[in-house]
Design a protein around this motif. Structure first.
Motif, PDB file in Angstrom:
ATOM      1  N   SER A  56       0.837  -1.197   0.000  1.00 50.79           N
ATOM      2  CA  SER A  56       0.000   0.000   0.000  1.00 50.79           C
ATOM      3  C   SER A  56       0.873   1.249   0.000  1.00 50.79           C
ATOM      4  CB  SER A  56      -0.922   0.005   1.222  1.00 50.79           C
ATOM      5  OG  SER A  56      -0.184   0.297   2.400  1.00 50.79           O
ATOM      6  N   ARG A  57       0.272   2.380  -0.351  1.00 50.67           N
ATOM      7  CA  ARG A  57       1.036   3.637  -0.363  1.00 50.67           C
ATOM      8  C   ARG A  57       1.474   4.020   1.055  1.00 50.67           C
ATOM      9  NH1 ARG A  57      -2.070   4.196  -4.940  1.00 50.67           N
ATOM     10  NH2 ARG A  57      -3.995   4.518  -3.781  1.00 50.67           N
ATOM     11  N   ALA A  58       0.634   3.745   2.033  1.00 51.84           N
ATOM     12  CA  ALA A  58       1.029   4.033   3.413  1.00 51.84           C
ATOM     13  C   ALA A  58       2.196   3.149   3.834  1.00 51.84           C
ATOM     14  CB  ALA A  58      -0.162   3.825   4.349  1.00 51.84           C
ATOM     15  N   ALA A  59       2.228   1.918   3.344  1.00 50.67           N
ATOM     16  CA  ALA A  59       3.341   1.026   3.665  1.00 50.67           C
ATOM     17  C   ALA A  59       4.637   1.517   3.040  1.00 50.67           C
ATOM     18  CB  ALA A  59       3.037  -0.387   3.198  1.00 50.67           C
ATOM     19  N   GLU A  60       4.561   2.096   1.856  1.00 50.52           N
ATOM     20  CA  GLU A  60       5.761   2.662   1.236  1.00 50.52           C
ATOM     21  C   GLU A  60       6.353   3.747   2.125  1.00 50.52           C
ATOM     22  OE1 GLU A  60       5.250   3.918  -2.783  1.00 50.52           O
ATOM     23  OE2 GLU A  60       4.208   2.086  -3.392  1.00 50.52           O
ATOM     24  N   ARG A  61       5.489   4.577   2.699  1.00 52.52           N
ATOM     25  CA  ARG A  61       5.951   5.634   3.607  1.00 52.52           C
ATOM     26  C   ARG A  61       6.564   5.026   4.863  1.00 52.52           C
ATOM     27  NH1 ARG A  61       4.662  10.984   5.139  1.00 52.52           N
ATOM     28  NH2 ARG A  61       6.055  11.496   6.865  1.00 52.52           N
ATOM     29  N   THR A  62       5.937   3.975   5.397  1.00 48.25           N
ATOM     30  CA  THR A  62       6.447   3.342   6.614  1.00 48.25           C
ATOM     31  C   THR A  62       7.791   2.672   6.368  1.00 48.25           C
ATOM     32  OG1 THR A  62       4.157   2.936   7.271  1.00 48.25           O
ATOM     33  CG2 THR A  62       5.853   1.796   8.518  1.00 48.25           C
ATOM     34  N   LEU A  63       7.937   2.028   5.211  1.00 43.57           N
ATOM     35  CA  LEU A  63       9.231   1.422   4.860  1.00 43.57           C
ATOM     36  C   LEU A  63      10.336   2.472   4.838  1.00 43.57           C
ATOM     37  CD1 LEU A  63       8.120  -1.012   2.040  1.00 43.57           C
ATOM     38  CD2 LEU A  63       9.537  -1.680   3.981  1.00 43.57           C
ATOM     39  N   LEU A  64      10.028   3.620   4.260  1.00 46.04           N
ATOM     40  CA  LEU A  64      11.008   4.696   4.204  1.00 46.04           C
ATOM     41  C   LEU A  64      11.370   5.180   5.598  1.00 46.04           C
ATOM     42  CD1 LEU A  64      12.637   6.821   2.584  1.00 46.04           C
ATOM     43  CD2 LEU A  64      10.570   8.238   2.577  1.00 46.04           C
ATOM     44  N   GLU A  65      10.369   5.383   6.450  1.00 39.89           N
ATOM     45  CA  GLU A  65      10.609   5.936   7.788  1.00 39.89           C
ATOM     46  C   GLU A  65      11.312   4.933   8.708  1.00 39.89           C
ATOM     47  OE1 GLU A  65      10.106   8.932   8.861  1.00 39.89           O
ATOM     48  OE2 GLU A  65       8.999   9.765   7.155  1.00 39.89           O
ATOM     49  N   GLU A  66      10.909   3.662   8.648  1.00 43.14           N
ATOM     50  CA  GLU A  66      11.392   2.674   9.623  1.00 43.14           C
ATOM     51  C   GLU A  66      12.610   1.884   9.157  1.00 43.14           C
ATOM     52  OE1 GLU A  66       7.201   1.739  11.964  1.00 43.14           O
ATOM     53  OE2 GLU A  66       8.164   0.153  10.808  1.00 43.14           O
ATOM     54  N   VAL A  67      12.721   1.673   7.854  1.00 44.79           N
ATOM     55  CA  VAL A  67      13.801   0.828   7.345  1.00 44.79           C
ATOM     56  C   VAL A  67      14.868   1.638   6.614  1.00 44.79           C
ATOM     57  CG1 VAL A  67      14.369  -1.206   5.964  1.00 44.79           C
ATOM     58  CG2 VAL A  67      12.196  -1.107   7.177  1.00 44.79           C
ATOM     59  N   GLY A  68      14.432   2.591   5.796  1.00 40.25           N
ATOM     60  CA  GLY A  68      15.414   3.432   5.134  1.00 40.25           C
ATOM     61  C   GLY A  68      15.135   3.613   3.654  1.00 40.25           C
ATOM     62  N   PRO A  69      15.907   4.483   2.991  1.00 36.70           N
ATOM     63  CA  PRO A  69      15.639   4.823   1.590  1.00 36.70           C
ATOM     64  C   PRO A  69      15.853   3.672   0.613  1.00 36.70           C
ATOM     65  CG  PRO A  69      17.711   5.779   2.327  1.00 36.70           C
ATOM     66  CD  PRO A  69      17.039   5.247   3.551  1.00 36.70           C
ATOM     67  N   ASP A  70      16.602   2.655   0.994  1.00 37.43           N
ATOM     68  CA  ASP A  70      16.856   1.531   0.091  1.00 37.43           C
ATOM     69  C   ASP A  70      15.864   0.386   0.275  1.00 37.43           C
ATOM     70  OD1 ASP A  70      19.102   2.854  -0.911  1.00 37.43           O
ATOM     71  OD2 ASP A  70      20.406   2.001   0.631  1.00 37.43           O
ATOM     72  N   ALA A  71      14.923   0.531   1.212  1.00 37.97           N
ATOM     73  CA  ALA A  71      14.024  -0.575   1.550  1.00 37.97           C
ATOM     74  C   ALA A  71      13.151  -0.993   0.376  1.00 37.97           C
ATOM     75  CB  ALA A  71      13.159  -0.198   2.745  1.00 37.97           C
TER      76      ALA A  71
END
Length: 224
Positions: free
Chosen positions: A38-53
């Motif tokens: 989901s688009r919200a998950a894309e944001r969470t991946l960026l915030e919690e895991v990092g730009p390469d996630a």
């Protein structure tokens, strides 16, 4: 032998690293991975895991389906999947699954697994829970899903966040019943390895190389 088709969905709740680790492990096990984020998950991946996630996640999956692509293969019960995991599963996504509100591909794929009586594991991430959350969990369970909050296995004495993430991911995969168990297991007193009479657990069988891989994508604690 044809690889088992497994769908993995990531929705916009905390715990994005769990979904990423599930995809990594399923790939190692030989599954064909169909991914929807989901688009919200894309944001969470960026915030919690990092730009390469996101790029790492894409590289691990065999097929990447857009969340709005309701014509994708996984939207149809005629496509022979062997199970689906939603990790993390937000309360919005859980409620949509509970009430058949298939307004995006992630929810539609989950609905397909329920109607086709295929395994569906929902790693529901929220705390504390209000009555609406609990009722949605009950509804999805009654429909055939498995609700699995990402509770750490403290009895395995994890030494890092990466080890906790790894164990939760493996437990979710084991619930699909597709492969030999991959999670570390509790061992009772008869199999005790040390002299602790109050807490007996197996030595975690974490693969150090894989844990190191998780550490590369999970932000580590900063040292001042």
């Amino acid at each position: 032998m044809m690889k088992p088709h497994v769908v993995v969905g990531l929705s916009g709740a905390s715990g994005a690293a769990i979904g990423l680790r599930i995809v990594e492990i399923l790939g190692d096990l030989g599954a064909e991975i169909h991914l929807v984020v989901s688009r919200a998950a894309e944001r969470t991946l960026l915030e919690e895991v990092g730009p390469d996630a996101m790029s790492h996640l894409r590289a691990c999956a065999h097929y990447w389906h857009g969340v709005d692509d309701i014509g994708a293969s996984i939207a149809s019960g005629s496509f022979p999947t062997r199970g689906m995991i939603v990790a993390p599963c937000s309360m919005r996504t859980l409620a949509a699954i509970a009430h058949c509100q298939a307004d995006n591909l992630l929810v539609r794929a989950a609905d397909v697994h329920l109607k086709e009586r295929r395994p569906l594991v929902l790693v529901a991430r929220e705390t504390p829970l209000h009555l609406g959350h609990l009722r949605a969990m009950a509804a999805t369970t009654e429909a055939g899903a498995i609700v699995m909050p990402p509770a750490p296995a403290f009895y395995l004495k994890p030494a890092s966040v990466a080890e906790i993430v790894d164990q939760i991911a493996r437990r979710a995969i084991d619930l699909l019943r597709l492969f030999e168990p991959v999670a570390s297991q509790w061992r009772g007193p008869a199999e005790q390895r040390d002299a602790n009479p109050f807490l007996v657990a197996s030595t975690p069988s974490f693969d150090s190389a894989k844990v190191d891989a998780i550490k590369r994508v999970i932000p580590q604690e900063r040292k001042e």
